[in-house]
Design a protein around this motif. Structure first.
Motif, PDB file in Angstrom:
ATOM      1  N   THR B   2      -4.966   2.753 -14.782  1.00  0.00           N
ATOM      2  CA  THR B   2      -3.865   1.873 -15.145  1.00  0.00           C
ATOM      3  C   THR B   2      -4.138   1.243 -16.493  1.00  0.00           C
ATOM      4  N   PHE B  78       1.571  -2.056   0.438  1.00  0.00           N
ATOM      5  CA  PHE B  78       1.235  -2.426  -0.939  1.00  0.00           C
ATOM      6  C   PHE B  78       0.153  -3.498  -0.965  1.00  0.00           C
ATOM      7  N   PHE B  83       0.142   2.804  -1.332  1.00  0.00           N
ATOM      8  CA  PHE B  83       1.488   2.933  -1.898  1.00  0.00           C
ATOM      9  C   PHE B  83       2.253   3.929  -1.029  1.00  0.00           C
ATOM     10  N   ILE B 229     -10.878  -2.520  -4.142  1.00  0.00           N
ATOM     11  CA  ILE B 229     -11.654  -1.842  -3.104  1.00  0.00           C
ATOM     12  C   ILE B 229     -13.163  -2.036  -3.306  1.00  0.00           C
ATOM     13  N   ARG B 381      -3.156  -3.408  -8.192  1.00  0.00           N
ATOM     14  CA  ARG B 381      -3.176  -2.113  -7.536  1.00  0.00           C
ATOM     15  C   ARG B 381      -4.587  -1.576  -7.503  1.00  0.00           C
TER      16      ARG B 381
END
Lengths: 300, 381
Positions: B2, B78, B83, B229, B381
């Motif tokens: 990202t 989410f 996703f 994570i 995310r």
């Protein structure tokens, strides 16, 4: 039968391949560009509109590329400058393209509802490659397609060269791999990201014009029906490395062509045959991610 | 993979959502002008079509119910870092299951409806099993597989309805199944309008979800996994298990959306049913900042917009696709974190706001009954 599959496969693959090569730039710059679908759809629309009003298919092709560029730059502004989530914003572009083309269709083409099929839409000319017909078996079906089909094949080495042998390509990959390091080396990361988005828009614009003026000569609502997502799957499959991306596009394109050509002769219901490209795309992703996992530990 | 922005977001969540709705409506107004109509009139027709009468309001509640299930599905996934781009397919498969059981299963009323809820949940979950397994065993990102399976689901359901379970008397745009039996229909709360028992159920589920996220260990694990994570794993959370739970819950909720749609509203399943459900769910979840309670008003807003879109087409001769354009524009801006060229303005306005707020003493007001969850998740995310 074989010739039909070959000819149709080449045409299907072209749209996927050209869009996916565009997606390679954004992939390499470290952005998940899921907007390929919307970029293709919006430029397919404007290409048809320009060809319909001007009677010139080449203007349509250029207009398609310009539309792809414009929409991609809007997306780049929202993602790069305004810091929006690239996947959400990309999906939004797809939705906007779908809604806007539906909304504009009756306005731009007075009297048409849902689809534009007209004699006034001038398709891209077929290009005859001299000497190709003399190649046994494959020569004739591979000949006499739109110039974008052959141009698309040339784009594979071209994009590979740009990404791996030029300063710009190095900057793209540097921003993708290590934005901080790239910035330290004096690269304007945001400018490179804009450029990558813009290139993906131009490529998708050409792919969209090919879809509506080269492959077919019509526009219908949501005519892309997922081809942009298939192209994105090819990008992810090849991780933006053009030869692999091309391979993915060929596999998906020919799977689709085989589906349509074999559909009439097999006893399997058409719906199940139509599932094949999607399933192939998923399997390809799995193979890739598993292989990549085996080679090196993925960042979580 | 990202673009990461290390700066704190300049645009706060509330301003972001307000601005994106305003921009969405502005884009819609421009589209109305391009179409040669009067935007003020168009928006008046839109508002009246959504909330202008008892009938309009009831229909908005009816449309909002499946949307709330689907939006909660997206939000839960989410928040846990999953996703779920397969809501559409999970819904389609569940809708077929509900229609099939609703026609064929002979059970007493209450029990039959309970079975329908369970069947919808199971069907949604089954459709997500492949992407879940691919992620767990092959580390394949779920985005593309879940999304592509929507097309597979649409084709499968088309085949099943047309070849195996078609009602020859049904005359819709596409093929549909026969009508479900009386006993399989959800009880109505505002007859004759199809506002059903499913509405209080989803409101209750949203409250439970908000409580779990805010107050329980399970919710904490979900939030940590969704945010980072590696960090969550470092903290001793079995992130893989949490991710699977988030995705599975999401898929089950997506399946559940089929109950109000089929058993509460349409009374049959059709090929290509509610084709925009997933995008609508994403937009609702985003407007609500992925907050389960916020989903309720956000779904009412969007459902109102859609119902009113029909009124717009009939009364003002403006195509229904205008609503798609407005929704697309809202999503486009819904996750922005900075103001771009307007940044100096926003910073100045903020500084004034903060100074103003610190001068005033905190007004002694009643504490809200339901604690508002922290506004996170939208950008992580």
């Amino acid at each position: 039968m074989f010739a039909d599959i070959l000819a149709a496969g080449l045409r299907f693959s072209t749209t996927i391949n050209v869009a996916a090569l565009g997606g390679s730039f954004t992939q390499k710059v470290g952005i998940w560009n899921v907007a390929l679908e919307g970029l293709i759809l919006s430029s397919a629309f404007s290409a048809v509109w320009i060809s319909y009003t001007s009677g010139n298919a080449w203007l349509g092709l250029a207009g398609g590329a310009a539309t792809g560029l414009a929409v991609a730059l809007i997306l780049a502004f929202v993602v790069v400058t305004l810091g929006a989530d690239e996947i959400i914003a990309g999906l939004a572009v797809n939705l906007l393209a779908s809604g806007a083309t539906k909304y504009l269709l009756p306005i731009a083409f007075g009297g048409f509802q849902g689809a534009v099929v007209s004699e006034d839409i001038v398709p891209l000319p077929e290009m005859h490659v001299p000497g190709l017909d003399s190649v046994p078996l494959v020569g004739e079906p591979l000949n006499d397609h739109s110039p974008v089909v052959y141009g698309g094949l040339l784009l594979v080495p071209l994009v590979t060269f740009v990404l791996y042998r030029t300063g710009f390509g190095l900057a793209v990959r540097a921003v993708g791999d290590a934005p901080e390091a790239a910035r330290a080396a004096g690269i304007h990361a945001d400018r490179i990201r804009y450029a990558a988005f813009g290139l993906s828009g131009i490529f998708c614009g050409i792919a969209g014009a090919q879809l509506s003026l080269g492959f077919l000569s019509l526009f219908s609502q949501d005519m892309t029906s997922g081809v942009g997502y298939i192209a994105f799957a090819a990008v992810v499959f090849g991780d933006g490395y053009p030869p692999l991306v091309f391979l993915g596009a060929i596999v998906f394109g020919f799977a689709q062509a085989a589906v349509i050509q074999l559909g009439n002769t097999l006893t399997i219901p058409a719906e199940f045959i139509s599932m094949v490209p999607y399933v192939v795309a998923i399997i390809a992703l799995v193979v890739l991610s598993y292989r990549r996992r085996a080679h090196r530990l993925q960042p979580a | 993979m990202t673009v990461r922005h290390h700066l704190t977001p300049i645009v706060g969540p509330a301003a972001r959502i307000g601005a994106s709705i305003a921009l969405g409506l502005a884009v819609g107004a421009i589209a109305v002008v391009i179409g040669g109509h009067d935007p003020a009139h168009a928006y008046k027709v839109l508002f009246d079509g959504a909330f202008g009468s008892y009938r309009a309001f009831a229909n908005t509640l009816r449309t909002a119910t499946p949307l709330m299930f689907a939006a909660l599905a997206f939000a839960i996934g989410f928040r846990g870092g999953a996703f779920n781009a397969g809501i559409q397919g999970q819904f389609a498969v569940a809708a077929f299951a509900v229609a099939w059981l609703g026609v064929h299963l002979a059970l007493p009323g209450g029990l039959l409806i309970l079975v329908l809820f369970l069947a919808a949940m199971t069907a949604g979950l089954i459709w997500a099993l492949v992407p879940i397994a691919l992620r767990v065993f092959f580390h394949t990102n779920e985005l593309i597989p879940t999304f592509l399976l929507n097309y597979v689901a649409a084709l499968l359901i088309h085949y099943l309805i047309v070849q195996k379970f078609k009602d020859p008397l049904y005359h819709g745009i596409t093929e549909g199944t026969p009508q479900i039996q009386e006993a399989a229909r959800l009880p109505q709360l505002m007859p004759p309008y199809r506002v059903t028992l499913a509405l209080p159920i989803i409101v209750a589920l949203a409250l439970v979800a908000a409580y779990v996220i805010r107050r329980t260990v399970v919710g904490y694990r979900l939030e940590m996994t969704g945010r980072s994570i590696p960090f969550a794993r470092y903290g001793g959370i079995a992130t893989s298990r949490v991710w699977v739970a988030a995705m599975a819950t999401s898929a089950m909720l997506a399946g559940l959306a089929a109950v109000p749609a089929v058993s509460g509203d349409q009374y049959n399943a059709v090929a290509g049913m509610t084709p925009t459900l997933m995008f609508d769910a994403i937009v609702v979840s985003l407007i609500a900042l992925n907050n389960p309670i916020g989903i309720i008003p956000a779904a009412l807003f969007l459902a109102g917009l859609q119902n009113a879109g029909l009124a717009l087409q009939i009364d003002a001769d403006i195509p229904l696709s205008l609503v798609t354009v407005i929704i697309g524009a809202i999503i486009l801006f819904a996750t922005v974190r900075r103001a771009g060229p307007l940044e100096p303005l926003v910073v100045a306005a903020r500084a004034r706001l903060v100074r103003g707020a610190s001068n005033d003493a905190q007004p002694p007001g009643p504490t809200p009954k339901v604690p508002v969850p922290p506004q996170v998740g939208g950008e992580i995310r």
